[in-house]
Design a protein around this motif. Structure first.
Motif, PDB file in Angstrom:
ATOM      1  N   GLY A 214       3.770 -13.260  45.969  1.00 31.90           N
ATOM      2  CA  GLY A 214       2.917 -14.433  46.128  1.00 31.90           C
ATOM      3  C   GLY A 214       1.604 -14.124  46.806  1.00 31.90           C
ATOM      4  N   LYS A 215       1.342 -12.851  47.019  1.00 25.38           N
ATOM      5  CA  LYS A 215       0.138 -12.460  47.746  1.00 25.38           C
ATOM      6  C   LYS A 215      -1.127 -12.882  47.008  1.00 25.38           C
ATOM      7  CE  LYS A 215      -1.145  -8.685  50.798  1.00 25.38           C
ATOM      8  NZ  LYS A 215      -0.784  -7.326  51.257  1.00 25.38           N
ATOM      9  N   LYS A 216      -2.051 -13.529  47.756  1.00 19.29           N
ATOM     10  CA  LYS A 216      -3.363 -13.991  47.287  1.00 19.29           C
ATOM     11  C   LYS A 216      -3.285 -15.150  46.296  1.00 19.29           C
ATOM     12  CE  LYS A 216      -5.730  -9.575  47.968  1.00 19.29           C
ATOM     13  NZ  LYS A 216      -6.580  -8.519  47.353  1.00 19.29           N
ATOM     14  N   SER A 217      -2.069 -15.589  45.966  1.00 18.42           N
ATOM     15  CA  SER A 217      -1.955 -16.701  45.012  1.00 18.42           C
ATOM     16  C   SER A 217      -1.166 -17.881  45.575  1.00 18.42           C
ATOM     17  CB  SER A 217      -1.272 -16.227  43.721  1.00 18.42           C
ATOM     18  OG  SER A 217       0.043 -15.778  43.985  1.00 18.42           O
ATOM     19  N   HIS A 218      -0.344 -17.623  46.588  1.00 21.56           N
ATOM     20  CA  HIS A 218       0.529 -18.657  47.127  1.00 21.56           C
ATOM     21  C   HIS A 218       0.550 -18.614  48.656  1.00 21.56           C
ATOM     22  CE1 HIS A 218       2.029 -18.582  42.997  1.00 21.56           C
ATOM     23  NE2 HIS A 218       2.691 -19.709  43.246  1.00 21.56           N
ATOM     24  N   VAL A 219       1.035 -19.687  49.243  1.00 20.83           N
ATOM     25  CA  VAL A 219       1.458 -19.677  50.638  1.00 20.83           C
ATOM     26  C   VAL A 219       2.943 -19.329  50.648  1.00 20.83           C
ATOM     27  CG1 VAL A 219       1.789 -21.045  52.739  1.00 20.83           C
ATOM     28  CG2 VAL A 219      -0.245 -21.410  51.323  1.00 20.83           C
ATOM     29  N   SER A 220       3.341 -18.370  51.491  1.00 15.24           N
ATOM     30  CA  SER A 220       4.735 -17.954  51.594  1.00 15.24           C
ATOM     31  C   SER A 220       5.332 -18.517  52.884  1.00 15.24           C
ATOM     32  CB  SER A 220       4.854 -16.428  51.602  1.00 15.24           C
ATOM     33  OG  SER A 220       4.219 -15.867  50.470  1.00 15.24           O
ATOM     34  N   VAL A 221       6.560 -19.030  52.799  1.00 17.49           N
ATOM     35  CA  VAL A 221       7.215 -19.633  53.969  1.00 17.49           C
ATOM     36  C   VAL A 221       8.649 -19.133  54.037  1.00 17.49           C
ATOM     37  CG1 VAL A 221       7.728 -21.750  55.236  1.00 17.49           C
ATOM     38  CG2 VAL A 221       5.789 -21.699  53.656  1.00 17.49           C
ATOM     39  N   TYR A 222       9.064 -18.754  55.253  1.00 21.03           N
ATOM     40  CA  TYR A 222      10.410 -18.213  55.464  1.00 21.03           C
ATOM     41  C   TYR A 222      11.032 -18.811  56.728  1.00 21.03           C
ATOM     42  CZ  TYR A 222       8.563 -14.548  52.378  1.00 21.03           C
ATOM     43  OH  TYR A 222       7.989 -13.859  51.337  1.00 21.03           O
ATOM     44  N   LEU A 223      12.352 -18.785  56.777  1.00 22.83           N
ATOM     45  CA  LEU A 223      13.114 -19.063  58.000  1.00 22.83           C
ATOM     46  C   LEU A 223      13.613 -17.726  58.513  1.00 22.83           C
ATOM     47  CD1 LEU A 223      14.516 -21.120  59.940  1.00 22.83           C
ATOM     48  CD2 LEU A 223      16.494 -20.989  58.411  1.00 22.83           C
ATOM     49  N   ARG A 224      13.415 -17.466  59.826  1.00 24.89           N
ATOM     50  CA  ARG A 224      13.777 -16.165  60.377  1.00 24.89           C
ATOM     51  C   ARG A 224      14.616 -16.315  61.643  1.00 24.89           C
ATOM     52  NH1 ARG A 224      12.198 -12.126  63.942  1.00 24.89           N
ATOM     53  NH2 ARG A 224      10.534 -13.349  64.916  1.00 24.89           N
ATOM     54  N   LEU A 225      15.622 -15.458  61.735  1.00 26.05           N
ATOM     55  CA  LEU A 225      16.387 -15.355  62.975  1.00 26.05           C
ATOM     56  C   LEU A 225      15.513 -14.675  64.022  1.00 26.05           C
ATOM     57  CD1 LEU A 225      20.046 -14.181  62.220  1.00 26.05           C
ATOM     58  CD2 LEU A 225      19.380 -16.069  63.694  1.00 26.05           C
TER      59      LEU A 225
END
Length: 322
Positions: A214-225
């Motif tokens: 998704g680099k340069k085209s999207h916003v990336s979202v994650y849940l992290r411990l």
């Protein structure tokens, strides 16, 4: 003689470890008592009980027989992964002759108890009709005498064990994160302040210009411990359900993605979406995701349903003396 997996012999000597006298056997059968547990007795360094099914163990589809089992009285004395092999012999007194019918496994197999199975024994000790005939001597004046000998042959603890348990008090925890001065951000990724859900610490991760595919085209979202080595033992996993959301602050039409069940661990600390939302759609003013090109709201809803714990390896034990 051998029958139904049992071998029997006669003995003039009473059982070494325990005797149980039931003075009103008919009371158990007439009121349909499923089981009777004896008091505790010691043998081989453990505490035991006899468990008697006067009408047969229906859980094993046993009818018209007496079922008798040897049970570890203290469940905590045998951890999951540990094993104890025993030679269990059941005694039944012939009150007419003064001798004992001794029953044990016909194939001389060692009976093995472990943390997931804390009782062993015999499904079909004797048919109720045969047991009830007075001339056989087993039931006289509504009384019978059972006995037990238990010889611990070997103790062993397994090397690696995993235990999956359900979080009975699981509930969804929601966390809101407000990101300010979004258009001025230079960092490759951002992390929210830590929050707690299911006894663990979490963070939301956001890549303003995308990550991976998704680099340069999207916003990336994650849940992290957050800091898993401190809260989660090596080899353990958390069964987790989560939703990540970028809030539409103008129209109420939020961009949400809900996970399937995911396993978080010390090795897999983050799950989410590299192509969470297209950059163009995210920055469009009318969509309400990025207000005044300045701030956005990101939410996480987290539910921890269970944990699979890797138990500590244990050393093998020396064979016990009978």
């Amino acid at each position: 003689m051998a029958q139904d997996g049992l071998s029997s012999s006669l003995s003039n000597s009473p059982p070494t470890h325990y005797s149980l006298k039931l003075e009103s056997f008919s009371m158990l059968t007439e009121i349909s008592v499923d089981t009777y547990e004896s008091g505790e007795f010691g043998a081989g360094g453990y505490k035991w009980k006899l468990v008697v099914y006067p009408n047969g163990n229906t859980k094993k589809n046993v009818e018209d027989h007496i079922s008798v089992y040897l049970k570890l009285a203290e469940a905590n004395s045998l951890q999951i992964g540990s094993e104890v092999s025993v030679d269990f012999r059941l005694f039944l007194l012939d009150q007419n002759m003064g001798t004992y019918l001794v029953l044990h496994d016909a194939n001389m197999n060692k009976m093995c108890l472990h943390g997931a199975m804390l009782q062993v024994g015999f499904d079909r000790v004797i048919p109720l009709k045969e047991f009830s005939v007075a001339s056989n001597g087993y039931l006289i004046d509504d009384a019978c005498v059972l006995g037990a000998e238990v010889f611990v042959l070997k103790e062993r603890r397994a090397g690696k064990v995993e235990c999956l348990s359900r979080n009975k008090s699981a509930f969804m925890k929601k966390h809101c994160w407000k990101i300010m001065s979004f258009s001025m951000l230079k960092s490759q990724f951002l992390q929210s302040e830590p929050f707690t859900a299911g006894g663990q610490t979490w963070k939301i991760m956001l890549y303003p210009r995308g990550n991976d595919d998704g680099k340069k085209s999207h916003v990336s979202v994650y849940l992290r411990l957050a800091n898993p080595p401190e809260k989660l033992s090596p080899g353990s996993q958390l069964l987790t359900e989560y939703t990540l959301r970028i809030v539409d602050q103008l129209n109420g039409k939020h961009m949400s993605r809900k996970s399937d069940y995911a396993w978080f661990s010390a090795l897999n600390t983050a799950w989410g979406w590299s192509r969470f939302i297209e950059l163009g759609s995210f920055k469009m003013p009318n969509n309400g995701y990025l207000v005044k090109n300045t701030y956005c709201l990101v939410e996480a809803e987290v539910t921890v349903h269970g944990i699979a714990k890797a138990l500590e390896p244990a050393k093998a034990l020396e064979p016990a003396k009978a």
